[in-house]
Motif scaffolding. Structure first.
Motif, mmCIF file in Angstrom:
data_model
loop_
_atom_site.group_PDB
_atom_site.id
_atom_site.type_symbol
_atom_site.label_atom_id
_atom_site.label_comp_id
_atom_site.label_asym_id
_atom_site.label_seq_id
_atom_site.Cartn_x
_atom_site.Cartn_y
_atom_site.Cartn_z
ATOM 1 N N UNK A 154 23.757 22.361 67.318
ATOM 2 C CA UNK A 154 24.183 21.919 65.989
ATOM 3 C C UNK A 154 23.707 22.884 64.918
ATOM 4 N N UNK A 155 22.438 23.273 64.989
ATOM 5 C CA UNK A 155 21.921 24.161 63.952
ATOM 6 C C UNK A 155 22.532 25.554 64.055
ATOM 7 N N UNK A 156 22.863 26.012 65.258
ATOM 8 C CA UNK A 156 23.525 27.308 65.408
ATOM 9 C C UNK A 156 24.912 27.260 64.767
ATOM 10 N N UNK A 157 25.619 26.176 65.010
ATOM 11 C CA UNK A 157 26.954 26.010 64.421
ATOM 12 C C UNK A 157 26.866 26.009 62.890
ATOM 13 N N UNK A 158 25.902 25.263 62.359
ATOM 14 C CA UNK A 158 25.723 25.204 60.900
ATOM 15 C C UNK A 158 25.281 26.557 60.346
ATOM 16 N N UNK A 159 24.434 27.268 61.080
ATOM 17 C CA UNK A 159 23.979 28.589 60.643
ATOM 18 C C UNK A 159 25.144 29.573 60.583
ATOM 19 N N UNK A 160 26.038 29.485 61.549
ATOM 20 C CA UNK A 160 27.216 30.361 61.567
ATOM 21 C C UNK A 160 28.093 30.085 60.348
ATOM 22 N N UNK A 161 28.328 28.801 60.051
ATOM 23 C CA UNK A 161 29.156 28.449 58.887
ATOM 24 C C UNK A 161 28.496 28.898 57.584
ATOM 25 N N UNK A 162 27.198 28.696 57.480
ATOM 26 C CA UNK A 162 26.479 29.104 56.266
ATOM 27 C C UNK A 162 26.527 30.621 56.094
ATOM 28 N N UNK A 163 26.380 31.352 57.189
ATOM 29 C CA UNK A 163 26.433 32.813 57.128
ATOM 30 C C UNK A 163 27.822 33.279 56.692
ATOM 31 N N UNK A 201 33.488 40.593 59.928
ATOM 32 C CA UNK A 201 33.718 40.546 61.367
ATOM 33 C C UNK A 201 32.782 39.521 62.009
ATOM 34 N N UNK A 202 33.057 39.206 63.256
ATOM 35 C CA UNK A 202 32.162 38.321 64.007
ATOM 36 C C UNK A 202 30.773 38.960 64.074
ATOM 37 N N UNK A 203 30.735 40.259 64.249
ATOM 38 C CA UNK A 203 29.448 40.969 64.299
ATOM 39 C C UNK A 203 28.660 40.753 63.002
ATOM 40 N N UNK A 204 29.340 40.842 61.866
ATOM 41 C CA UNK A 204 28.675 40.618 60.575
ATOM 42 C C UNK A 204 28.094 39.207 60.498
ATOM 43 N N UNK A 205 28.873 38.236 60.937
ATOM 44 C CA UNK A 205 28.444 36.841 60.853
ATOM 45 C C UNK A 205 27.232 36.594 61.741
ATOM 46 N N UNK A 206 27.280 37.069 62.985
ATOM 47 C CA UNK A 206 26.150 36.802 63.892
ATOM 48 C C UNK A 206 24.896 37.544 63.447
ATOM 49 N N UNK A 207 25.050 38.721 62.883
ATOM 50 C CA UNK A 207 23.886 39.433 62.352
ATOM 51 C C UNK A 207 23.291 38.685 61.157
ATOM 52 N N UNK A 220 31.191 32.478 69.851
ATOM 53 C CA UNK A 220 32.393 32.097 70.593
ATOM 54 C C UNK A 220 32.240 30.772 71.344
ATOM 55 N N UNK A 221 31.029 30.341 71.560
ATOM 56 C CA UNK A 221 30.806 29.012 72.127
ATOM 57 C C UNK A 221 31.250 27.940 71.126
ATOM 58 N N UNK A 222 31.008 28.209 69.867
ATOM 59 C CA UNK A 222 31.313 27.242 68.809
ATOM 60 C C UNK A 222 32.692 27.416 68.186
ATOM 61 N N UNK A 223 33.170 28.649 68.099
ATOM 62 C CA UNK A 223 34.427 28.907 67.399
ATOM 63 C C UNK A 223 35.305 29.864 68.198
ATOM 64 N N UNK A 224 36.592 29.567 68.229
ATOM 65 C CA UNK A 224 37.562 30.396 68.943
ATOM 66 C C UNK A 224 37.665 31.775 68.283
ATOM 67 N N UNK A 225 37.640 31.772 66.926
ATOM 68 C CA UNK A 225 37.780 33.007 66.165
ATOM 69 C C UNK A 225 37.398 32.721 64.705
ATOM 70 N N UNK A 226 37.517 33.723 63.875
ATOM 71 C CA UNK A 226 37.158 33.548 62.467
ATOM 72 C C UNK A 226 38.063 32.537 61.765
ATOM 73 N N UNK A 227 39.380 32.525 62.004
ATOM 74 C CA UNK A 227 40.194 31.483 61.358
ATOM 75 C C UNK A 227 39.756 30.060 61.732
ATOM 76 N N UNK A 228 39.352 29.834 62.973
ATOM 77 C CA UNK A 228 38.868 28.501 63.366
ATOM 78 C C UNK A 228 37.578 28.170 62.620
#
Length: 188
Positions: A4-13, A27-33, A43-51
């Protein structure tokens, strides 16, 4: 970090990055960094950036609508629907100018419908009106809210949307009540 916190961290980033630069430059790389997770977690949480973008916008809309409570006027409807844009000006402008604008528009249209439905229920005062008339009235105001917000966004959010819509409501004062009254009369 929990799922849950990883998913929220990704959205916040993603939201933080959208405040800084256009969506096409993220990019996905920018978000995960930015949030300190790996690509597999993304990719466990989101199919892609539009999702990710769709969930981010929907979550923000849900939060705003829940915090706002029922709209007491049409001006409240518009201000509630525009709250995400007002709170995250650069991010919304970047989304609106992106190839994924359609996702934003779908979410905004849904937010407009939801706040107008709440307003219509309150304005009708619990008096039942025919479902077809209710749907027509809601769609009318939903499209009005959506159109006003999109025109404002396309103009770069350069004018006071709340002031303009409050004035429009003053000019149309009593219109909603007349529509509801006619709908109630048609039901009897």
């Amino acid at each position: 970090m929990t799922a849950f916190s990883a998913r929220e961290a990704i959205k916040a980033a993603a939201l933080r990055l959208l405040e800084e630069r256009p969506l096409r430059e993220i990019t996905v790389k920018d978000i995960v960094q930015e949030c300190g997770v790996n690509r597999n977690t993304f990719y466990y949480h989101f199919r892609d950036i539009p999702a990710l973008l769709e969930e981010l916008i929907t979550d923000q809309a849900d939060r705003i609508i829940t915090a706002q409570g029922p709209a007491l006027s049409l001006a409240d409807c518009l201000e509630t629907a525009a709250r995400f844009a007002l709170d995250h000006r650069q991010a919304v402008l970047h989304i609106n100018q992106s190839a994924h604008r359609d996702l934003f528009e779908l979410c905004l249209m849904d937010v407009c419908r939801r706040v107008v439905e709440d307003y219509a229920a309150a304005a009708a005062g619990g008096v039942p009106i025919p479902a077809e008339d209710r749907a027509v009235i809601i769609r009318f105001y939903q499209c009005e809210c959506f159109g006003q917000i999109m025109a404002w966004l396309n103009d770069g959010m350069r004018y006071d949307l709340g002031k303009q819509f409050r004035r429009l409501c003053q000019l149309g004062e009593g219109m909603t009540e007349r529509m509801l009254k006619r709908a109630m009369e048609a039901d009897t």
